[in-house]
Structure formats: structure tokens, C-alpha cells
Scaffold this active site. Structure first.
Site, PDB file in Angstrom:
ATOM      1  N   ASP A 113     -22.031  -7.798  -4.004  1.00 45.81           N
ATOM      2  CA  ASP A 113     -22.925  -8.854  -4.479  1.00 45.81           C
ATOM      3  C   ASP A 113     -23.567  -8.380  -5.782  1.00 45.81           C
ATOM      4  OD1 ASP A 113     -24.491 -11.218  -4.337  1.00 45.81           O
ATOM      5  OD2 ASP A 113     -26.039 -10.213  -3.176  1.00 45.81           O
ATOM      6  N   ARG A 175     -22.011 -12.025  13.202  1.00 47.29           N
ATOM      7  CA  ARG A 175     -20.924 -11.088  12.898  1.00 47.29           C
ATOM      8  C   ARG A 175     -19.648 -11.410  13.677  1.00 47.29           C
ATOM      9  NH1 ARG A 175     -23.066  -6.814   9.862  1.00 47.29           N
ATOM     10  NH2 ARG A 175     -25.169  -6.161  10.396  1.00 47.29           N
TER      11      ARG A 175
END
Ligand code: IMP
Ligand code: MG
Length: 186
Positions: A113, A175
Site C-alpha cells: 500500500d 481473513r
């Protein structure tokens, strides 16, 4: 409601999930990535260095798609805070078990990111005499970069979205989702 509606149920509490890449699309992309990566490592017994926790599912699938002898180790890094923004301060929670000297290291990331986490990791690896260090990231958000790090192999390039599923979380949720989803505010 599809058969996955129960898996996606936490969305009601935290935001809305929009599927970006299905499990099938991830499998196909991972197979092609493995074909791209394999020639660099045949006969070199590379060390796949997973960055916990987000990369654990991708690493498991990539290791099998590579289908060559390799070893696996993990580091866990934390950037302070539980939100959707990286704080900029990174620390080790867990370091590698064995020395990296002479090893061909392939760092396996879920998503790059701002690049802060990867820049910190590559900085610490630089002093450990690895024979080579490359990076594979399932997802790349180049538009968000603060630290200019090199991602050698990237699965998918995404815009400025917060994504969850296939190992990736928001405050530890999601997740387990088989697909990669964008988590959108409602
Ligand atoms: P960076 O330091 O900003 O590059 O972010 C590094 C880590 O933050 C990634 O390896 C992920 O674990 C986490 N992260 C960044 N963006 C996202 C996202 O969209 N969803 C889930 N986790 C993310
Ligand atoms: Mg990560």
C-alpha cells in the site's frame, strides 16, 4: 443471497463487501505468477518469506503452484494501530528462524500500500547477506505509495480501495473469505 452469504455476514456490522476477484480468478492469476517466478528459482531452493498475517493463504497457494523444492519462513511486522491507515511506524513481532546468508529470498506479501512495511523489511534484510531478495505481492496499490519500493511480481493492481478476504483483514475480521473483496462504507 448466494451460498457465500453466511461467510460475508460480518459485512452487516462493518461495511459492505464487493467481490473484486473470485477464488477462481485468484487461482488462475497465482498459477500464472508461479510460471513467471519459477524460472528464477529452479535449483536454488528459495526461501519463501511470508509476511504475517495477511499473506498466509497466498503463500500456501503460491508454494504449491510453484511446485519446486523450496523452504518457508515467516516474519510478522506491525504498524501501530488497528485502523485502515498504516501509521508509518513499523516493528518486528516475529523475526526469521534461520540465517538468510546465501539464501535466495522471495518476500511474499498480501498487499503493498504505502510501501512503509516493505521498505522497513527490505531495509533490515539488506544487512543479512542474502544471495538475492525479490518481492511478490498478491495485490499492489501503486497510487498510495509513500516509500518507493520495488515489487518484482504483482498479482493484481488495485485502486485506492480497502480490501479484505483471502487472508487479508479489517481489525482481524474477514481473513477466511475465499474471494478478495472491497470493504466499502455504508
Ligand atoms: P503499507 O505499509 O501501507 O504498504 O501496508 C502494509 C500492510 O498493511 C499490508 O501488508 C497489509 O497487511 C496492510 N494493508 C494495507 N492495505 C490494506 C488493505 O487494503 N486491506 C487489508 N490490509 C491492508
Ligand atoms: Mg501484509
Amino acid at each position: 443471497m448466494d451460498e457465500r452469504s453466511e461467510l460475508h455476514a460480518p459485512a452487516r456490522a462493518r461495511g459492505r463487501l464487493r467481490v473484486l476477484y473470485t477464488a477462481e480468478e485468484i487461482r488462475e492469476r497465482t498459477a500464472r505468477l508461479a510460471d513467471e517466478i519459477r524460472p528464477h528459482y529452479e535449483g536454488k531452493n528459495p526461501l519463501l518469506l511470508g509476511v504475517l498475517k495477511g499473506s498466509f493463504i497466498f503463500l500456501a497457494d503460491l508454494a504449491r503452484a510453484l511446485a519446486i523444492p523450496l523452504e518457508v519462513d515467516f516474519v510478522q511486522l506491525a504498524s501501530y494501530g488497528d485502523g485502515t491507515e498504516s501509521s508509518g511506524f513499523v516493528r518486528f513481532i516475529h523475526d526469521v528462524e534461520r540465517p538468510l546468508a546465501g539464501r535466495h529470498v522471495l518476500v511474499v506479501e498480501d498487499i503493498v500500500d504505502t510501501g512503509t512495511t516493505l521498505a522497513f523489511l527490505l531495509g533490515t534484510l539488506a544487512s543479512r547477506q542474502a544471495a538475492s531478495v525479490r518481492v511478490v505481492s498478491l495485490l499492489d496499490k501503486p497510487g498510495r505509495r509513500v516509500n518507493q519500493v520495488q515489487v518484482d511480481f504483482a498479482g493484481f493492481t488495485v485502486e485506492n480501495l480497502f480490501v479484505v478476504g483471502y487472508g487479508m483483514d479489517h481489525a482481524e475480521a474477514y481473513r477466511h473469505l475465499p474471494d478478495i473483496c472491497a470493504l466499502e462504507e455504508v
